[in-house]
Structure formats: C-alpha cells, structure tokens
Design a protein around this motif. Structure first.
Motif, short mmCIF file in Angstrom:
data_model
loop_
_atom_site.label_atom_id
_atom_site.label_comp_id
_atom_site.label_asym_id
_atom_site.label_seq_id
_atom_site.Cartn_x
_atom_site.Cartn_y
_atom_site.Cartn_z
N PHE A 98 -8.35 -3.81 13.02
CA PHE A 98 -9.38 -2.92 12.47
C PHE A 98 -8.82 -1.97 11.41
CE2 PHE A 98 -11.92 1.08 12.88
CZ PHE A 98 -13.11 0.59 12.39
N GLU A 99 -7.64 -1.42 11.67
CA GLU A 99 -7.08 -0.42 10.76
C GLU A 99 -6.48 -1.05 9.50
OE1 GLU A 99 -7.27 2.80 10.85
OE2 GLU A 99 -8.21 2.97 12.81
N GLY A 100 -6.03 -2.30 9.59
CA GLY A 100 -5.41 -2.95 8.44
C GLY A 100 -6.41 -3.26 7.35
N SER A 101 -5.88 -3.59 6.15
CA SER A 101 -6.76 -3.88 5.03
C SER A 101 -7.31 -5.30 5.05
CB SER A 101 -6.01 -3.66 3.70
OG SER A 101 -5.77 -2.29 3.52
N SER A 102 -6.64 -6.21 5.73
CA SER A 102 -7.15 -7.58 5.83
C SER A 102 -7.04 -8.01 7.28
CB SER A 102 -6.41 -8.52 4.87
OG SER A 102 -5.01 -8.40 5.00
N GLY A 103 -6.03 -8.84 7.60
CA GLY A 103 -5.85 -9.24 8.98
C GLY A 103 -4.84 -8.40 9.73
N GLY A 104 -4.33 -7.35 9.11
CA GLY A 104 -3.37 -6.47 9.78
C GLY A 104 -2.00 -7.07 9.98
N ALA A 105 -1.66 -8.14 9.22
CA ALA A 105 -0.39 -8.84 9.46
C ALA A 105 0.82 -7.96 9.19
CB ALA A 105 -0.33 -10.10 8.60
N ILE A 106 0.81 -7.19 8.10
CA ILE A 106 1.98 -6.37 7.79
C ILE A 106 2.21 -5.33 8.88
CG2 ILE A 106 2.83 -4.56 6.24
CD1 ILE A 106 1.87 -6.18 3.90
N SER A 107 1.16 -4.66 9.32
CA SER A 107 1.32 -3.66 10.38
C SER A 107 1.82 -4.30 11.66
CB SER A 107 -0.03 -2.95 10.63
OG SER A 107 -0.44 -2.24 9.49
N ALA A 108 1.30 -5.47 12.01
CA ALA A 108 1.74 -6.16 13.23
C ALA A 108 3.21 -6.54 13.13
CB ALA A 108 0.88 -7.40 13.47
N LEU A 109 3.65 -6.99 11.97
CA LEU A 109 5.06 -7.36 11.79
C LEU A 109 5.97 -6.14 11.87
CD1 LEU A 109 4.56 -9.93 8.90
CD2 LEU A 109 5.46 -10.47 11.18
N LEU A 110 5.55 -5.03 11.27
CA LEU A 110 6.35 -3.81 11.32
C LEU A 110 6.47 -3.29 12.74
CD1 LEU A 110 4.94 -1.99 8.16
CD2 LEU A 110 7.18 -3.07 8.38
N HIS A 143 4.91 2.90 17.08
CA HIS A 143 3.71 2.08 16.91
C HIS A 143 2.59 2.90 16.29
CE1 HIS A 143 -0.22 0.70 18.36
NE2 HIS A 143 0.28 -0.51 18.57
N ASP A 144 2.33 4.08 16.85
CA ASP A 144 1.21 4.89 16.39
C ASP A 144 1.39 5.37 14.96
OD1 ASP A 144 -0.02 4.51 18.81
OD2 ASP A 144 0.47 6.50 19.61
N GLU A 145 2.62 5.73 14.61
CA GLU A 145 2.85 6.19 13.24
C GLU A 145 2.60 5.06 12.24
OE1 GLU A 145 6.10 9.79 13.83
OE2 GLU A 145 6.82 7.74 13.53
N VAL A 146 3.07 3.86 12.53
CA VAL A 146 2.80 2.73 11.64
C VAL A 146 1.30 2.50 11.54
CG1 VAL A 146 3.05 0.23 11.36
CG2 VAL A 146 5.02 1.60 12.03
N LEU A 147 0.61 2.52 12.67
CA LEU A 147 -0.82 2.23 12.67
C LEU A 147 -1.61 3.31 11.93
CD1 LEU A 147 -2.88 0.22 13.69
CD2 LEU A 147 -3.08 1.54 15.80
N ASN A 148 -1.24 4.56 12.12
CA ASN A 148 -1.95 5.65 11.45
C ASN A 148 -1.77 5.64 9.94
OD1 ASN A 148 -2.89 6.61 13.91
ND2 ASN A 148 -1.24 8.12 14.15
N ARG A 149 -0.72 4.94 9.47
CA ARG A 149 -0.45 4.88 8.03
C ARG A 149 -0.78 3.51 7.45
NH1 ARG A 149 5.16 8.07 9.48
NH2 ARG A 149 4.20 10.16 9.54
N ALA A 150 -1.51 2.70 8.21
CA ALA A 150 -1.88 1.36 7.75
C ALA A 150 -2.96 1.45 6.68
CB ALA A 150 -2.38 0.53 8.94
N GLY A 151 -3.10 0.37 5.92
CA GLY A 151 -4.16 0.29 4.92
C GLY A 151 -3.65 0.40 3.50
N SER A 152 -4.41 -0.16 2.59
CA SER A 152 -4.04 -0.15 1.17
C SER A 152 -4.21 1.24 0.58
CB SER A 152 -4.91 -1.15 0.40
OG SER A 152 -4.72 -2.46 0.88
N ARG A 153 -3.33 1.57 -0.37
CA ARG A 153 -3.36 2.86 -1.04
C ARG A 153 -3.34 2.63 -2.54
NH1 ARG A 153 -5.19 6.88 1.43
NH2 ARG A 153 -4.04 8.22 -0.01
N TYR A 154 -4.54 2.50 -3.14
CA TYR A 154 -4.66 2.06 -4.52
C TYR A 154 -4.50 3.18 -5.53
CZ TYR A 154 -6.59 -2.27 -2.54
OH TYR A 154 -6.77 -3.43 -1.84
N THR A 155 -3.32 3.78 -5.53
CA THR A 155 -2.99 4.75 -6.56
C THR A 155 -1.47 4.89 -6.60
OG1 THR A 155 -3.63 6.91 -7.49
CG2 THR A 155 -3.07 6.87 -5.14
#
Length: 408
Positions: A98-110, A143-155
């Motif tokens: 839910f928190e990731g920008s697509s399938g959350g793969a990068i967050s899951a790997l981290l 885990h929580d810190e990675v998840l709270n900082r998930a998502g694309s940052r377009y700037t």
C-alpha cells in the motif's frame, strides 16, 4: 549561502553544460563545496572554499555529469541494460504494498536486507520535515523507518551528499537512489575501496527525470493550497499509482498521478535527464519500475490497480537478496520476458533511442557532454525511426543554441 562557482574544474564544466544531476557527490568529497537549491529549484553545488587536487581527481572520476559508469555485463539489452533475471512482483505484506509507489518491491527488499543482517542501515531519501514537498537524505535502521519513507519523491534530491560520512561510519549500508546516483557511487568505488566494503547493496529504479521545486509549486497553486501551510505531501503511492496528495491543518487535496506528472512535473525535468544514457538503473544490483498494464492503444494505463513492480536483477548480490526475500515470503514474483518491458515503459525506450541524437546536437552546439562508453547508446539509436531522430536532433540543437544566447 552564496552562488559562487565551486573551485573544481570538473564541476564548473558540468554546470556550464547543464549536466549536473544534483547528486551531491562533490559536496561530500570536498568541504569546499555545498549543495543549494538554485532557481528554478534544482539542487546544485556552490563554492564555499578550496578543492584539493585529490578531491578534484575523485570528483572527476565519479561525477555523473562528467562520466557515466558503463554496463559491463555480457547479457544486456540496449534499452533495459544488464540483466540476470527479469520479473514482475509485489510485496506480500499489504502495508508495504500500500505504501509503495508500485508493488512495493524496493521497500520489501530493503526491509529484508535489514532483517537478514546483510546491512545495518539504509541510506535513502525522505520528505523534509520542515518543507514536506522537498527531500532530505536519511538513514533508516528499522522496518518502520523504511516503510514510513517509502514512495516516489519527484523533485530534487542529493542522496550522495553525505556518502563519505556513511563510508567513514563503517558497518554495512544499503543505498537506494536514482540511476545517476548509483552510477556515481559505482564510479566512486573505483577510487575508494570502502564503497565495496561498506555498501553491499545498491538499489535503483527507472527514472523519468528530476523536476524542479517549481513543478510542485505549480501543483500546489493548481490545488489552491498555500505551500507554507502544507504539513505533509505525497507525490503518489497508497495505491497504484496512487494520487498526489497535499495535507494541511484544514484537510487534504488530491490530484491524479496522470495529471500531476503529465501536466506539471514532467514539464520541469532538468536538461541532464533528457540526455541520460542510463535512466534504468543499469549498474544497480536491482532496479525496479512500474510494471504498467497497457490500455487498448498499447500505452500504459494509469487507472488504479493492484500494485505491480517490474524487477530487473543485474548482479550476483541482487540475485542473493531477491532469493532471500522470496524465501522469506516477503515478495511474490513471476518471470517476465525482457521484451515485455517495451510495453510497460515505452517512454523509457523512446528516451534511450534518442540519446545519441540529443547528444550529437549538444556537441554541435559546442556544449560539454558526459563521457560515455559501454551503454548501448548506438545500438539503441539504431532502433529509432528516422523522423523521430531528426526531430529530436533539431529540437535539442535549437534549445541549446537558444540557451547559449540567453547567457551571453
């Protein structure tokens, strides 16, 4: 902070050619350089002191505006780079998905890299708590810190701004950044062996280019939201692709991803990104992207759907962490023929096949260009229609000459 040019011939040349990615490497290497947000809102190096000969040699060897790390791999695609495995997949944990920008793969790997002990921390970009539309570099250890900082940052972001401090701290860190950031990190590793010792995992993503801060200000103006009142800002995510959301004390305002990116942010992308020979994270251990579904006309559809990541594994280290994540039940994956990426990421394919035309125009106009080799630029250019190539060559030439005249 003043806007004096850095005392680095390499950085001066890069800035003159509008080749700076804003990665922050030079500012980490030398105390004589700091990063600043300069109009129209890109992160750029400014001079605050001297740059030693040793520092200049390191900057010259690693700056992604000066030289790009080659795709040194026997199995590679002219658009999609080196690959060992290609698949689609998604995080099994619903919160990560839910928190990731697509399938959350990068967050899951981290998170898996932290859980397994491969790394003790993650260097990543997160929203600036003081200016939520902007970015800061953070270190996540849970885990929580990675998840709270998930998502694309377009700037604008500068993930390498403190990389020398990361290396000095020792231990083992995962790094996640734009393709140009990972390229600079690999180049730095050629002259600083600590990179190999202390950063065992580097992840990236397919990058559409870095918009300026002005881009998000235009989004806020369209939303009729005062930028000083924003308490949180999400470019997308919490769904796929998820909406752009500005939060204030009075509530939240949303805009679709298709409109925020297509109508505003994509129009603010810096010039270096338009001639990028590796926007697909070709030298990362794993690069991820949106595995878009095509619409009836064959173009990616941005209708909300179950999140799905494209996962391109490029190294032995990437294969190990992916295998661990699948075995731990953190990721579910399905193999994908590499040619299918063309349908999911047509804009990336188009940009790669036009790099040679755009670079040629820059050279003809007398502009500096990055040093390239081993990036399949010529092979990709052979796949471009002639009309498309000529149009982009002439368009870049006009734009470059016009820019030079405006600086005279």
């Amino acid at each position: 902070m003043n806007n004096s040019p850095p005392a680095s011939p390499t950085v001066q040349r890069v800035l003159r050619g509008e080749l700076c990615t804003g990665c922050g490497l030079c500012a980490s290497v030398s105390a004589g350089i700091e990063m600043a947000s300069l109009p129209p809102g890109y992160n750029r190096p400014v001079g605050v002191g001297t740059v030693s000969v040793a520092e200049e040699l390191t900057i010259a060897a690693a700056c992604p505006g000066a030289v790009v790390e080659p795709w040194d791999a026997p199995e590679r695609h002219p658009y999609w780079g080196p690959y060992r495995q290609v698949m689609t997949g998604a995080a099994v944990d619903p919160a990560i998905l839910f928190e990731g920008s697509s399938g959350g793969a990068i967050s899951a790997l981290l998170i898996q890299a932290l859980r397994s002990g491969l790394v003790d921390r993650v260097v990543q970009v997160a929203p600036d708590p003081d200016r939520p539309t902007r970015n800061v570099v953070t270190v996540s250890r849970t885990h929580d810190e990675v998840l709270n900082r998930a998502g694309s940052r377009y700037t604008a972001s500068s993930p390498l701004q403190h990389i020398m401090a990361v290396l000095e701290d020792g231990g083992a860190a995962a790094f996640v950044g734009k393709p140009c950031d990972v390229s600079a990190l690999r180049r730095l590793g050629r002259v600083d062996p600590r990179v190999g010792r202390h950063i065992p995992l580097a992840l990236s993503f397919f990058c559409g280019g870095i918009p300026s801060h002005d881009g998000v200000e235009r989004i806020l103006a369209d939303m009729k939201v005062d930028s000083t009142a924003v308490t949180a800002f999400r470019y997308r995510g919490r769904g796929w692709p998820g909406n752009c959301v500005a939060e204030t004390a009075e509530g939240s305002v949303e805009m679709t991803y298709a409109r925020s990116w297509g109508g505003f942010l994509s129009k603010e992308v810096q010039f270096r990104c338009k001639i990028c020979p590796d926007a697909v994270g070709g030298v990362a251990d794993i690069a991820c992207a949106d595995a878009w579904y095509g619409d009836d006309d064959g173009y990616p559809s941005f209708d909300e759907a179950e999140g799905r990541s494209l996962i391109v594994v490029r190294s032995e280290a990437g294969e190990r962490i992916l295998r661990d994540a699948i075995a731990a039940g953190a990721l579910s994956t399905t193999p994908l023929p590499i040619g299918e990426i063309d349908r999911m990421q047509p804009s990336q394919a188009r940009r790669k096949r036009l790099v040679l035309a755009r670079m040629a125009a820059s050279v003809l106009a007398g502009q500096p260009t990055p040093r390239l080799r081993g990036l399949s630029v010529i092979e990709a250019a052979r796949l471009a229609p002639l009309r498309e190539t000529v149009q982009n060559f002439l368009g870049t030439l006009r734009r470059t000459l016009r820019g030079r005249r405006s600086r005279l």
